[in-house]
Design a protein around this motif. Structure first.
Motif, PDB file in Angstrom:
ATOM      1  N   TRP A  59     -28.335 -11.853  27.598  1.00  0.00           N
ATOM      2  CA  TRP A  59     -28.595 -11.570  29.007  1.00  0.00           C
ATOM      3  C   TRP A  59     -30.040 -11.133  29.231  1.00  0.00           C
ATOM      4  O   TRP A  59     -30.587 -11.341  30.311  1.00  0.00           O
ATOM      5  CB  TRP A  59     -27.663 -10.469  29.503  1.00  0.00           C
ATOM      6  N   THR A  62     -34.691 -13.625  30.099  1.00  0.00           N
ATOM      7  CA  THR A  62     -34.657 -14.100  31.488  1.00  0.00           C
ATOM      8  C   THR A  62     -35.504 -15.339  31.718  1.00  0.00           C
ATOM      9  O   THR A  62     -35.459 -15.914  32.805  1.00  0.00           O
ATOM     10  CB  THR A  62     -35.134 -12.981  32.437  1.00  0.00           C
ATOM     11  N   HIS A 100     -23.011  -9.048  26.804  1.00  0.00           N
ATOM     12  CA  HIS A 100     -24.436  -9.377  26.717  1.00  0.00           C
ATOM     13  C   HIS A 100     -24.681 -10.714  26.026  1.00  0.00           C
ATOM     14  O   HIS A 100     -25.712 -11.343  26.260  1.00  0.00           O
ATOM     15  CB  HIS A 100     -25.197  -8.262  25.995  1.00  0.00           C
ATOM     16  N   ASN A 148     -18.341  -5.424  34.141  1.00  0.00           N
ATOM     17  CA  ASN A 148     -18.785  -6.422  33.170  1.00  0.00           C
ATOM     18  C   ASN A 148     -17.698  -7.427  32.795  1.00  0.00           C
ATOM     19  O   ASN A 148     -17.911  -8.256  31.912  1.00  0.00           O
ATOM     20  CB  ASN A 148     -19.287  -5.722  31.896  1.00  0.00           C
ATOM     21  N   THR A 159     -21.332 -14.349  36.263  1.00  0.00           N
ATOM     22  CA  THR A 159     -22.353 -13.326  36.538  1.00  0.00           C
ATOM     23  C   THR A 159     -21.703 -12.063  37.108  1.00  0.00           C
ATOM     24  O   THR A 159     -21.735 -11.831  38.321  1.00  0.00           O
ATOM     25  CB  THR A 159     -23.417 -13.850  37.515  1.00  0.00           C
ATOM     26  N   TYR A 163     -24.389  -8.227  34.717  1.00  0.00           N
ATOM     27  CA  TYR A 163     -25.375  -9.283  34.446  1.00  0.00           C
ATOM     28  C   TYR A 163     -26.630  -9.066  35.280  1.00  0.00           C
ATOM     29  O   TYR A 163     -27.756  -9.156  34.772  1.00  0.00           O
ATOM     30  CB  TYR A 163     -24.757 -10.646  34.749  1.00  0.00           C
ATOM     31  N   ASN A 166     -28.739  -6.095  34.077  1.00  0.00           N
ATOM     32  CA  ASN A 166     -29.503  -6.345  32.855  1.00  0.00           C
ATOM     33  C   ASN A 166     -30.631  -7.345  33.055  1.00  0.00           C
ATOM     34  O   ASN A 166     -31.703  -7.209  32.456  1.00  0.00           O
ATOM     35  CB  ASN A 166     -28.562  -6.810  31.740  1.00  0.00           C
ATOM     36  N   THR A 167     -30.417  -8.354  33.902  1.00  0.00           N
ATOM     37  CA  THR A 167     -31.472  -9.340  34.105  1.00  0.00           C
ATOM     38  C   THR A 167     -32.577  -8.823  35.022  1.00  0.00           C
ATOM     39  O   THR A 167     -33.729  -9.237  34.889  1.00  0.00           O
ATOM     40  CB  THR A 167     -30.898 -10.644  34.692  1.00  0.00           C
TER      41      THR A 167
END
Length: 444
Positions: A59, A62, A100, A148, A159, A163, A166-167
């Motif tokens: 994750w 990017t 992840h 999650n 997603t 998600y 973290n992104t």
């Protein structure tokens, strides 16, 4: 631990979070992980290594898509993948996807790519293993976390809320971390629960990023804030003529010390003035915010309890597994990064912790200074094997030096003197062979 017998021995680790944008790609524990894998390569046990989710931080990449992420992992951590290959020739290595690295479950190509390094990727939410007449249930645990959970497991476009966090937050922190006075922002992954993020940011800004002159000028006021509030109240009583004795006594006492006493008096006056102003503004603001919060609660405009309980969802999931599969002795998961053992009706709920850094919040010994977040490592391997009395679960700590001396300032250590955390791993536990029939479940 069983050695040199036909009893299976399962070594379980999880939450390595290897990989990610820029600073997130640095592995603090690489040498320790390689040493563990090298040791496992030479064991004479009937062993299996189970990596119970979040081996990789997919994750957190990017700017890459699909298997490009795996190519970068292999290139950057070639020594680790070669050690996987060597260890896997002697000991089976099984890998479960976490949240992840959910993409491992989304692309079948990952199965073949990991097999090249003797790692068996199981594209499923859980696996079981036998120990004598009992079984062990393994799952990463993110499916019990509503933030999650992957509703369509294996969907490459899944997603969940985590998600986006973290992104947009974790990955960005990895990209910006080197710009700080100290490379600390990358430790965002260690902040759990995530609701502590604002407090952690304030703490690191104050102790690491704030201009030193400004910080040292602010410390006396914040440190003496509690005393200043009391003095502000006494000063108000003195001005009103209600009670003048405390102020007169303090003035007379400080006058005995000449210039030094005058300096202390000036400092107290400034603190009292600021504290008094804050009290005048803070009291009505407190009542306003309380009324606003009660109004929001009545209308249910926002969810006020965002923190996912680190234990209860997993207790419920384990009870369900124990009811459906009475032979199950242990429910083993990761995800929450908290190494714990919980006994449930004669069975065991086991969390395998993390190899990432952990942060422990500690309030300072006095005043209103920001809390300090103590770093520590609890690198651990959970061993599950047969025992004369049933199934034994044991935590092995992989030694790693404390990062406190390098990562905490002297100010932080002095302000938390005597409050240093001392995290310990759970003790060895044996689940007996007695299997109780599940109680009848009421259907409503």
């Amino acid at each position: 631990m069983t050695d040199g017998t036909d009893d299976p021995v399962y070594y379980v680790i999880s939450d390595l979070h290897i990989g990610g944008d820029e600073q997130l790609g640095h592995i603090d524990f690489l040498s320790e992980l390689l040493a563990f894998l090298e040791r496992l390569e030479t064991t004479d046990e009937d062993a299996e290594l189970i990596i119970n989710g979040d081996a990789f931080g997919l994750w957190e990449f990017t700017e890459l898509e699909g298997l490009e992420k795996f190519d970068v992992l292999v290139e950057k951590y070639s020594e680790l993948f070669e050690q996987f290959r060597a260890t896997g020739e002697s000991v089976p290595i099984t890998l479960l996807p976490g949240n992840h690295d959910h993409e491992l479950a989304a692309y079948d190509e990952y199965v073949d790519r990991l097999a090249e390094y003797n790692v068996e990727l199981v594209q499923a939410e859980s696996v079981t293993r036998r120990v004598g007449d009992r079984t062990i249930w393994f799952e990463h645990g993110h499916q019990q976390d509503p933030n999650n959970r992957i509703e369509d497991f294996g969907n490459p476009h899944a997603t969940p809320l985590g998600y986006f966090y973290n992104t947009h937050v974790t990955s960005r922190a990895g990209q910006l971390s080197e710009r700080g006075r100290y490379n600390w922002l990358k430790d965002v992954q260690a902040v759990t629960p995530t609701e502590r993020m604002p407090t952690w940011l304030v703490s690191k800004y104050f102790y690491r990023e704030m201009n030193p002159l400004l910080r040292y000028a602010t410390v006396p006021f914040l440190f003496l804030f509690n005393l200043s509030v009391i003095l502000a109240v006494l000063a108000g009583l003195d001005l009103a003529g209600v009670w003048t004795l405390p102020v007169e006594t303090a003035d007379a006492f400080l006058a005995q010390f000449g210039l030094a006493g005058a300096a202390v008096h000036l400092l107290l006056v400034i603190n009292v003035a600021i504290a008094g102003l804050l009290l005048l503004v803070g009291i009505p603001l407190f009542f306003f915010l309380r009324d606003l919060r009660e109004t929001i609660d009545r209308f249910g405009v926002v969810e006020t309890d965002l923190t996912v309980d680190p234990e209860e969802p997993y207790k419920n999931a384990a009870r369900q597994v124990f009811d459906d599969r009475p032979e199950t002795a242990v429910f083993c998961y990761g995800h929450t990064h908290r190494p714990t053992e919980i006994e449930l009706d004669g069975r065991l709920l086991v969390n395998t912790g993390t190899w990432l850094k952990r942060l422990h919040r500690r309030d300072v010994i006095a005043g209103r200074l920001p809390p300090v977040f103590y770093p520590s490592y609890q690198l651990c391997v959970v061993t599950i094997t047969a025992d004369d009395g049933g199934v034994a679960v044991e935590y092995e700590e992989i030694a790693k030096p404390s990062p406190v001396a390098e990562e905490l300032t002297l100010t932080e250590r002095l302000l938390t003197l005597g409050r240093e955390p001392n995290p310990e791993l759970p003790d060895r536990v044996v689940v007996t062979d007695e299997v109780e029939e599940p109680a009848p479940r009421r259907v409503e």
